[in-house]
Design a protein around this motif. Sequence first.
Motif, PDB file in Angstrom:
ATOM      1  N   CYS A 267      -2.558   2.950  15.740  1.00 39.91           N
ATOM      2  CA  CYS A 267      -2.799   3.880  14.630  1.00 39.91           C
ATOM      3  C   CYS A 267      -2.727   5.338  15.065  1.00 39.91           C
ATOM      4  O   CYS A 267      -2.060   6.162  14.412  1.00 39.91           O
ATOM      5  CB  CYS A 267      -4.116   3.572  13.935  1.00 39.91           C
ATOM      6  N   GLU A 268      -3.400   5.692  16.174  1.00 33.95           N
ATOM      7  CA  GLU A 268      -3.409   7.093  16.608  1.00 33.95           C
ATOM      8  C   GLU A 268      -2.030   7.530  17.087  1.00 33.95           C
ATOM      9  O   GLU A 268      -1.552   8.622  16.752  1.00 33.95           O
ATOM     10  CB  GLU A 268      -4.438   7.285  17.726  1.00 33.95           C
ATOM     11  N   ARG A 269      -1.379   6.679  17.865  1.00 33.42           N
ATOM     12  CA  ARG A 269      -0.068   7.042  18.405  1.00 33.42           C
ATOM     13  C   ARG A 269       0.990   7.144  17.298  1.00 33.42           C
ATOM     14  O   ARG A 269       1.829   8.054  17.313  1.00 33.42           O
ATOM     15  CB  ARG A 269       0.367   6.022  19.455  1.00 33.42           C
ATOM     16  N   SER A 270       0.964   6.231  16.330  1.00 33.38           N
ATOM     17  CA  SER A 270       1.967   6.285  15.268  1.00 33.38           C
ATOM     18  C   SER A 270       1.741   7.484  14.349  1.00 33.38           C
ATOM     19  O   SER A 270       2.693   8.143  13.919  1.00 33.38           O
ATOM     20  CB  SER A 270       1.976   4.984  14.458  1.00 33.38           C
ATOM     21  N   ALA A 271       0.484   7.801  14.073  1.00 30.22           N
ATOM     22  CA  ALA A 271       0.191   8.991  13.280  1.00 30.22           C
ATOM     23  C   ALA A 271       0.678  10.233  13.993  1.00 30.22           C
ATOM     24  O   ALA A 271       1.273  11.143  13.394  1.00 30.22           O
ATOM     25  CB  ALA A 271      -1.307   9.094  13.000  1.00 30.22           C
ATOM     26  N   MET A 272       0.444  10.273  15.302  1.00 30.60           N
ATOM     27  CA  MET A 272       0.844  11.432  16.103  1.00 30.60           C
ATOM     28  C   MET A 272       2.359  11.616  16.113  1.00 30.60           C
ATOM     29  O   MET A 272       2.881  12.711  15.892  1.00 30.60           O
ATOM     30  CB  MET A 272       0.338  11.271  17.527  1.00 30.60           C
ATOM     31  N   LEU A 273       3.084  10.526  16.346  1.00 37.53           N
ATOM     32  CA  LEU A 273       4.537  10.637  16.405  1.00 37.53           C
ATOM     33  C   LEU A 273       5.119  11.066  15.063  1.00 37.53           C
ATOM     34  O   LEU A 273       6.078  11.827  15.007  1.00 37.53           O
ATOM     35  CB  LEU A 273       5.156   9.305  16.835  1.00 37.53           C
ATOM     36  N   ALA A 274       4.553  10.574  13.975  1.00 37.17           N
ATOM     37  CA  ALA A 274       5.039  10.951  12.656  1.00 37.17           C
ATOM     38  C   ALA A 274       4.845  12.433  12.392  1.00 37.17           C
ATOM     39  O   ALA A 274       5.627  13.062  11.685  1.00 37.17           O
ATOM     40  CB  ALA A 274       4.336  10.128  11.581  1.00 37.17           C
ATOM     41  N   ALA A 275       3.782  12.995  12.956  1.00 37.81           N
ATOM     42  CA  ALA A 275       3.462  14.400  12.709  1.00 37.81           C
ATOM     43  C   ALA A 275       4.154  15.359  13.666  1.00 37.81           C
ATOM     44  O   ALA A 275       4.308  16.542  13.374  1.00 37.81           O
ATOM     45  CB  ALA A 275       1.951  14.611  12.780  1.00 37.81           C
ATOM     46  N   MET A 276       4.567  14.872  14.781  1.00 32.39           N
ATOM     47  CA  MET A 276       5.101  15.765  15.819  1.00 32.39           C
ATOM     48  C   MET A 276       6.574  16.074  15.615  1.00 32.39           C
ATOM     49  O   MET A 276       7.321  15.288  15.047  1.00 32.39           O
ATOM     50  CB  MET A 276       4.891  15.140  17.204  1.00 32.39           C
ATOM     51  N   THR A 277       6.972  17.197  16.108  1.00 34.02           N
ATOM     52  CA  THR A 277       8.388  17.541  16.091  1.00 34.02           C
ATOM     53  C   THR A 277       9.083  16.786  17.207  1.00 34.02           C
ATOM     54  O   THR A 277       8.475  16.375  18.183  1.00 34.02           O
ATOM     55  CB  THR A 277       8.580  19.055  16.310  1.00 34.02           C
ATOM     56  N   ALA A 278      10.377  16.581  17.047  1.00 32.50           N
ATOM     57  CA  ALA A 278      11.133  15.783  18.007  1.00 32.50           C
ATOM     58  C   ALA A 278      10.999  16.359  19.415  1.00 32.50           C
ATOM     59  O   ALA A 278      11.218  17.543  19.643  1.00 32.50           O
ATOM     60  CB  ALA A 278      12.608  15.741  17.603  1.00 32.50           C
ATOM     61  N   GLY A 279      10.639  15.493  20.356  1.00 31.42           N
ATOM     62  CA  GLY A 279      10.546  15.884  21.757  1.00 31.42           C
ATOM     63  C   GLY A 279       9.256  16.564  22.142  1.00 31.42           C
ATOM     64  O   GLY A 279       9.047  16.871  23.307  1.00 31.42           O
TER      65      GLY A 279
ATOM     66  N   PHE B 114       0.833  -1.206   0.000  1.00 37.51           N
ATOM     67  CA  PHE B 114       0.000   0.000   0.000  1.00 37.51           C
ATOM     68  C   PHE B 114       0.870   1.259   0.000  1.00 37.51           C
ATOM     69  O   PHE B 114       0.628   2.189  -0.783  1.00 37.51           O
ATOM     70  CB  PHE B 114      -0.918   0.002   1.216  1.00 37.51           C
ATOM     71  N   ALA B 115       1.878   1.298   0.858  1.00 39.01           N
ATOM     72  CA  ALA B 115       2.761   2.463   0.921  1.00 39.01           C
ATOM     73  C   ALA B 115       3.501   2.657  -0.390  1.00 39.01           C
ATOM     74  O   ALA B 115       3.669   3.786  -0.874  1.00 39.01           O
ATOM     75  CB  ALA B 115       3.754   2.295   2.068  1.00 39.01           C
ATOM     76  N   GLU B 116       3.923   1.555  -0.993  1.00 36.06           N
ATOM     77  CA  GLU B 116       4.637   1.654  -2.272  1.00 36.06           C
ATOM     78  C   GLU B 116       3.720   2.169  -3.366  1.00 36.06           C
ATOM     79  O   GLU B 116       4.111   3.015  -4.175  1.00 36.06           O
ATOM     80  CB  GLU B 116       5.199   0.286  -2.654  1.00 36.06           C
ATOM     81  N   ARG B 117       2.492   1.678  -3.391  1.00 36.83           N
ATOM     82  CA  ARG B 117       1.542   2.134  -4.418  1.00 36.83           C
ATOM     83  C   ARG B 117       1.217   3.612  -4.266  1.00 36.83           C
ATOM     84  O   ARG B 117       1.026   4.322  -5.260  1.00 36.83           O
ATOM     85  CB  ARG B 117       0.256   1.300  -4.341  1.00 36.83           C
ATOM     86  N   MET B 118       1.174   4.080  -3.036  1.00 42.78           N
ATOM     87  CA  MET B 118       0.866   5.482  -2.771  1.00 42.78           C
ATOM     88  C   MET B 118       2.097   6.381  -2.891  1.00 42.78           C
ATOM     89  O   MET B 118       1.978   7.603  -2.795  1.00 42.78           O
ATOM     90  CB  MET B 118       0.278   5.625  -1.372  1.00 42.78           C
ATOM     91  N   HIS B 119       3.261   5.764  -3.091  1.00 46.37           N
ATOM     92  CA  HIS B 119       4.525   6.514  -3.186  1.00 46.37           C
ATOM     93  C   HIS B 119       4.759   7.370  -1.938  1.00 46.37           C
ATOM     94  O   HIS B 119       5.131   8.541  -2.031  1.00 46.37           O
ATOM     95  CB  HIS B 119       4.550   7.402  -4.441  1.00 46.37           C
ATOM     96  N   LEU B 120       4.528   6.746  -0.771  1.00 47.42           N
ATOM     97  CA  LEU B 120       4.672   7.457   0.488  1.00 47.42           C
ATOM     98  C   LEU B 120       5.709   6.767   1.374  1.00 47.42           C
ATOM     99  O   LEU B 120       5.792   5.530   1.403  1.00 47.42           O
ATOM    100  CB  LEU B 120       3.338   7.500   1.236  1.00 47.42           C
ATOM    101  N   PRO B 121       6.497   7.556   2.117  1.00 45.60           N
ATOM    102  CA  PRO B 121       7.455   6.957   3.048  1.00 45.60           C
ATOM    103  C   PRO B 121       6.730   6.257   4.182  1.00 45.60           C
ATOM    104  O   PRO B 121       5.675   6.702   4.631  1.00 45.60           O
ATOM    105  CB  PRO B 121       8.264   8.164   3.546  1.00 45.60           C
ATOM    106  N   LEU B 122       7.309   5.147   4.641  1.00 44.33           N
ATOM    107  CA  LEU B 122       6.702   4.342   5.690  1.00 44.33           C
ATOM    108  C   LEU B 122       7.682   4.234   6.852  1.00 44.33           C
ATOM    109  O   LEU B 122       8.821   3.809   6.680  1.00 44.33           O
ATOM    110  CB  LEU B 122       6.356   2.950   5.149  1.00 44.33           C
ATOM    111  N   ARG B 123       7.229   4.635   8.039  1.00 45.21           N
ATOM    112  CA  ARG B 123       8.087   4.633   9.215  1.00 45.21           C
ATOM    113  C   ARG B 123       7.481   3.758  10.297  1.00 45.21           C
ATOM    114  O   ARG B 123       6.268   3.721  10.470  1.00 45.21           O
ATOM    115  CB  ARG B 123       8.257   6.057   9.741  1.00 45.21           C
ATOM    116  N   PHE B 124       8.360   3.066  11.023  1.00 43.44           N
ATOM    117  CA  PHE B 124       7.905   2.184  12.094  1.00 43.44           C
ATOM    118  C   PHE B 124       8.482   2.637  13.434  1.00 43.44           C
ATOM    119  O   PHE B 124       9.629   3.083  13.518  1.00 43.44           O
ATOM    120  CB  PHE B 124       8.329   0.743  11.811  1.00 43.44           C
TER     121      PHE B 124
END
Length: 248
Positions: free
Chosen positions: A201-213, A162-172
């Motif tokens: 889902c909510e926590r990973s979305a949040m961390l991806a969007a937040m600035t470090a710290g 799915f991430a590859e088809r959407m051409h989006l970076p995927l972070r874990f």
Amino acid sequence: CRLAAMTGAEAVLTTATDVHRKLAPDVFAQRNGLKIMDFTAAKLVAAALVRGETITIYTDAAVEGAVPDEVRLAGLEAFADYHGGGAMLISPRKPELTDKPEVLWLVPQTVYLGIGLKAGKSEEAVAQAVDVCLEQAGVDPAAIAGIASIDIKSRESGLLVFAERMHLPLRFYTAEELNQAEGKFTESAFVKQITGTNNVCERSAMLAAMTAGDFTEAACSRMLLQAKTALNGVTAALAMKKGTIRFE
């Protein structure tokens, strides 16, 4: 102009906004990573600028650079009072633009998608859950900047495809990292037993969007666009970082 300087030729500018030294909507969008959703509206806004009119840019993004004289800035909430004239609205959410032909909707890539899923879920199942999540939030797919999940799902082919088809970076993220996010999340005792965190889902979305710290509860409450959406063993959520627009 650069080619003319290099070759000794004379530059002949035919683009009206360039000739009149006005903000060009298409150039502004390109430089700020904004997707133009209606090129007819872009032409109407450009025409208003060439006529010497002042346009309004509705945005909640941080602003850098000198704002041109022909531009007035307003927050997104002020769009409810729009009464006509050239305007640009910068938002990941689809606005109501019926009878507003001179409003150009620009989509910023500021939204991050968090995904949780049961083992073996297909790419189609992931896509269906994401579509429902986006529809409920009123967010255009063009606004997605990246995808995130928990590290124990890093080999799930449905998510990877799915991430590859959407051409989006995927972070874990690890469970420990996900647990750093503070705020009110849709908790699941079962998920915590399996993964070590009460929400993926909510926590990973949040961390991806937040600035470090920046893991404060206030920041979380502002950034979560769409809470957990569950469909056929896949969960999805959306969080948004604060964008920035720059004037040259």
